[in-house]
Structure formats: C-alpha cells, structure tokens
Scaffold this motif. Structure first.
Motif, PDB file in Angstrom:
ATOM      1  N   LEU A 174       1.565  -0.927   0.403  1.00  0.00           N
ATOM      2  CA  LEU A 174       0.278   0.345  -0.010  1.00  0.00           C
ATOM      3  C   LEU A 174       0.977   0.759   0.180  1.00  0.00           C
ATOM      4  CD1 LEU A 174      -2.837   0.588   0.114  1.00  0.00           C
ATOM      5  CD2 LEU A 174      -3.255   0.802   2.779  1.00  0.00           C
ATOM      6  N   ILE A 222      -2.035   5.138   8.336  1.00  0.00           N
ATOM      7  CA  ILE A 222      -2.376   4.297   8.220  1.00  0.00           C
ATOM      8  C   ILE A 222      -2.127   3.818   9.708  1.00  0.00           C
ATOM      9  CG2 ILE A 222      -3.304   1.588   7.604  1.00  0.00           C
ATOM     10  CD1 ILE A 222      -4.046   3.881   5.724  1.00  0.00           C
ATOM     11  N   ILE A 250      -9.905   0.039   4.100  1.00  0.00           N
ATOM     12  CA  ILE A 250      -8.561  -0.535   3.230  1.00  0.00           C
ATOM     13  C   ILE A 250      -9.738  -1.272   2.407  1.00  0.00           C
ATOM     14  CG2 ILE A 250      -5.982  -1.803   1.930  1.00  0.00           C
ATOM     15  CD1 ILE A 250      -5.045  -0.804   4.574  1.00  0.00           C
TER      16      ILE A 250
END
Length: 213
Positions: free
Chosen positions: A16, A206, A142
């Motif tokens: 990611l 995140i 996500i």
C-alpha cells in the motif's frame, strides 16, 4: 495479534505504501493512537492554520482535542454558539489552511482515495487549497479495488453517517444508498483521488485499528 496475520498485514502495508508513493502521495503506518499523536505533535506547531474535515475517526482518536491543545490557529468548525452561516464561513476559511486533517471513506491497494461528500468542503480541500493534507484511516477502510470501495461507501459509510447526523434519508431505513432525491441527502459528490501532480502534498496515515466509517 497472531504472528502469521501480523506478517501478512505488514506485506500488504508495504504494498500500500508503494502504491501511494507511485501516485505521489506519502503513506505511513502507525500502530496506535499514541504513535499517531506523537507524529502529529511534530507538525501542529508555529501557529499554522489548521482545519479538519468532519470525521468520526478524528474524534475517536482524539485528534480534535490534540489540535486544540497545540500551538496552531485552529479554524474550529465545532465551536459552540456558531450560527449556520458562521459554520459555512469557517469551512470556506479552511480551504486556505496550512494543514487540513481528515479521514477518508475508503482507500484501495492501488493507492487511491475514495470519498463521498454532501456539502463538498472535505473533498474540495483534499483536491486543492490547503498546503498539506493529512488523511488518517483505519485498516477497515482498505479495499482491493474501486468497486469494493464504492460498495463500502454505498452500503456502510453513507448510511452510517446519515444515521449519525440524524438525516431522514431512505438509507437510514434500508441500510444502503438508494440514490435518493431527498433534501437530507449527504452523498452528493463521489470523488476519487489518484495520481497527484503535486508530490507529497497528501500524506496518508494508516492506523493499525478498525475505526470510523
């Protein structure tokens, strides 16, 4: 956390990070609220003008309270006693802030952000205006691809936020977006942020928790 799951999580997190970097957005992982606050304290300084997007995630992680305690000029949309006109003016002022902090409805493994907005101030600020944008999201935001992200927004984010805001929309009764023409509708603008022309203006953070809608 199970060690095998932790290893798999770190693999996906690295994927990611690389995906967002390809799209000219920085991306980092923090393990909890304490680590997040430690990072934010380093940027919430020097009387910078700071604004926020409406967000359950920011509230639950104590970000709003942290901003209020920091050496910044907070464009406080939540100040008690503001008229509706004054709130709108604060939202407009936030478009020219130094730092804009928000969450996102969904993000995908190819490094894109997906959001739906009613008034549009949040997505407007993410696209253009503030010098730096910090997007804070939990693991539950996500998704593999665009379709999964949109499905999440239509079937979870939008109805949950409509309930939170006491809106009288069909989604609050049936549990998913009905593409209504209701004056209380909060999903007026669907926005995808992909490759950015201005490198590292958007910073994705995140947190290794499930939080927010």
């Amino acid at each position: 956390m199970d060690e095998n799951y932790k290893t798999l999580l770190h693999i996906k997190e690295n994927q990611l990070i690389k995906a967002f970097e390809r799209n000219n957005m920085s991306c980092m992982i923090v393990k909890d609220e304490e680590e997040l606050h430690h990072y934010l304290k380093n940027i919430l300084t020097d009387q910078k003008k700071v604004a926020v997007g409406g967000s359950v995630t920011l509230t639950r992680l104590g970000v709003i309270d942290l901003i209020k305690k920091s050496d910044v000029h907070f464009i406080d949309r939540y100040e008690e006693g503001l008229s509706q006109e004054q709130v709108v003016e604060r939202l407009r002022e936030g478009l020219l802030s130094d730092i804009f902090i928000t969450s996102t409805n969904a993000l995908t493994m190819d490094g894109c952000l997906y959001n739906v907005d009613g008034r549009g101030n949040r997505v407007s600020a993410m696209i253009f205006g503030p010098k730096d944008v910090y997007v804070i999201a939990g693991l539950n935001k996500i998704f593999i691809n665009e379709q999964e992200a949109i499905n999440h927004i239509r079937e979870y984010s939008a109805p949950a936020n409509a309930l939170r805001l006491h809106k009288k929309t069909p989604c609050t009764r049936v549990g998913k977006c009905q593409d209504c023409l209701n004056e209380d509708r909060i999903c007026s603008s669907y926005v995808k942020l992909g490759y950015q022309g201005q490198k590292n203006r958007i910073h994705v953070i995140i947190i290794e928790e499930n939080i927010g809608y």
